[in-house]
Write a protein that holds these residues in place. Structure first.
Motif, short mmCIF file in Angstrom:
data_model
loop_
_atom_site.label_atom_id
_atom_site.label_comp_id
_atom_site.label_asym_id
_atom_site.label_seq_id
_atom_site.Cartn_x
_atom_site.Cartn_y
_atom_site.Cartn_z
N TYR A 1 3.44 -16.32 -18.81
CA TYR A 1 2.51 -15.79 -19.81
C TYR A 1 2.54 -16.69 -21.05
CZ TYR A 1 3.17 -11.58 -17.01
OH TYR A 1 3.25 -10.69 -15.99
N GLU A 2 1.46 -16.59 -21.81
CA GLU A 2 1.36 -17.31 -23.07
C GLU A 2 0.73 -16.37 -24.08
OE1 GLU A 2 0.09 -21.61 -23.22
OE2 GLU A 2 -1.69 -20.63 -24.06
N ALA A 3 1.28 -16.36 -25.30
CA ALA A 3 0.73 -15.53 -26.37
C ALA A 3 0.62 -16.38 -27.63
CB ALA A 3 1.64 -14.34 -26.62
N HIS A 4 -0.38 -16.06 -28.44
CA HIS A 4 -0.64 -16.83 -29.67
C HIS A 4 -0.68 -15.92 -30.88
CE1 HIS A 4 -1.70 -20.71 -27.83
NE2 HIS A 4 -2.02 -19.96 -26.81
N ASN A 5 0.01 -16.35 -31.92
CA ASN A 5 -0.04 -15.76 -33.25
C ASN A 5 0.01 -16.96 -34.20
OD1 ASN A 5 0.03 -13.89 -35.36
ND2 ASN A 5 2.26 -13.88 -35.36
N PRO A 6 -1.14 -17.66 -34.34
CA PRO A 6 -1.14 -18.93 -35.08
C PRO A 6 -0.37 -18.87 -36.39
CG PRO A 6 -3.31 -18.47 -34.18
CD PRO A 6 -2.47 -17.24 -33.95
N PRO A 7 0.43 -19.90 -36.62
CA PRO A 7 0.58 -21.16 -35.89
C PRO A 7 1.60 -21.09 -34.75
CG PRO A 7 1.93 -21.26 -37.85
CD PRO A 7 1.23 -19.91 -37.86
N TYR A 8 2.03 -19.89 -34.36
CA TYR A 8 3.07 -19.75 -33.32
C TYR A 8 2.47 -19.54 -31.94
CZ TYR A 8 6.06 -19.13 -37.35
OH TYR A 8 6.72 -19.32 -38.53
N ARG A 9 3.19 -20.04 -30.94
CA ARG A 9 2.84 -19.81 -29.54
C ARG A 9 4.13 -19.45 -28.81
NH1 ARG A 9 1.60 -24.88 -27.15
NH2 ARG A 9 3.35 -24.78 -25.72
N TYR A 10 4.03 -18.48 -27.93
CA TYR A 10 5.17 -18.00 -27.15
C TYR A 10 4.85 -18.21 -25.68
CZ TYR A 10 6.10 -15.73 -31.59
OH TYR A 10 6.33 -15.49 -32.92
N ASP A 11 5.68 -18.98 -24.98
CA ASP A 11 5.50 -19.22 -23.55
C ASP A 11 6.64 -18.56 -22.80
OD1 ASP A 11 3.28 -20.78 -24.04
OD2 ASP A 11 4.25 -22.68 -23.60
N ILE A 12 6.29 -17.76 -21.82
CA ILE A 12 7.28 -17.12 -20.96
C ILE A 12 7.13 -17.71 -19.58
CG2 ILE A 12 7.97 -14.97 -19.83
CD1 ILE A 12 7.01 -13.48 -22.31
N ARG A 13 8.20 -18.34 -19.10
CA ARG A 13 8.25 -18.83 -17.72
C ARG A 13 9.68 -19.17 -17.36
NH1 ARG A 13 3.73 -23.21 -17.59
NH2 ARG A 13 3.09 -22.86 -19.68
N ASP A 14 9.98 -19.04 -16.09
CA ASP A 14 11.30 -19.39 -15.57
C ASP A 14 12.43 -18.68 -16.33
OD1 ASP A 14 10.07 -21.12 -13.73
OD2 ASP A 14 10.07 -22.75 -15.21
N SER A 15 12.24 -17.39 -16.63
CA SER A 15 13.26 -16.57 -17.30
C SER A 15 13.63 -17.08 -18.69
CB SER A 15 14.52 -16.46 -16.44
OG SER A 15 14.20 -15.86 -15.21
N VAL A 16 12.68 -17.72 -19.36
CA VAL A 16 12.90 -18.25 -20.70
C VAL A 16 11.64 -18.00 -21.53
CG1 VAL A 16 13.22 -20.40 -22.02
CG2 VAL A 16 14.48 -20.05 -19.90
#
Length: 136
Positions: free
Chosen positions: A99-114
């Motif tokens: 998954y990917e989420a955005h709260n500019p200027p931040y981005r949060y990537d969830i993959r491979d248990s991280v």
């Protein structure tokens, strides 16, 4: 009860991972037998009434809850586990392997248990994730 939620949560993940129809941003409503999104999280989402839990995770001191509204929009809700501050909801999308989420200027990537956190494109943090079958 937690075993039932764990089974339901895993079913939802399997359903999402196996889906090949709909837009790649994860915004389409998918058939689901998922659990209800926690009320405090649903209340923070635009049109969150009736939202369904998609998946939830924990880090050492944070909780991440992904919920889909009845309108089909996916949201990432991040908060400290001890709830010392209000959590924040942001639009999310399903991406290859996570998954990917955005709260500019931040981005949060969830993959491979991280979960990896970026600010203006530069990586500023990374935390190990563990599944949370029944976020409260």
């Amino acid at each position: 009860m937690s075993i039932v939620l764990l089974v339901v949560g895993r079913s939802c993940v399997s359903a999402l991972d196996g889906s090949t129809s709909g837009p790649p941003d994860g915004s389409a409503t998918r058939p689901s037998t998922s659990a209800t999104c926690p009320l405090r999280v649903a209340d923070a989402l635009p049109s969150g009434d009736g939202a369904e839990l998609v998946e939830a995770f924990r880090t050492r001191n944070k909780q991440i809850t992904l919920c889909r509204t009845s309108g089909g929009k996916l949201y990432y809700f991040g908060e400290f586990s001890d709830r010392r501050e209000p959590g924040i909801a942001m639009p999310a999308k399903r991406i290859s392997g996570g998954y990917e989420a955005h709260n500019p200027p931040y981005r949060y990537d969830i993959r491979d248990s991280v979960v990896t956190i970026y600010k203006s494109g530069a990586r500023i943090g990374q935390e190990e994730l563990s599944p949370e079958p029944s976020p409260k």
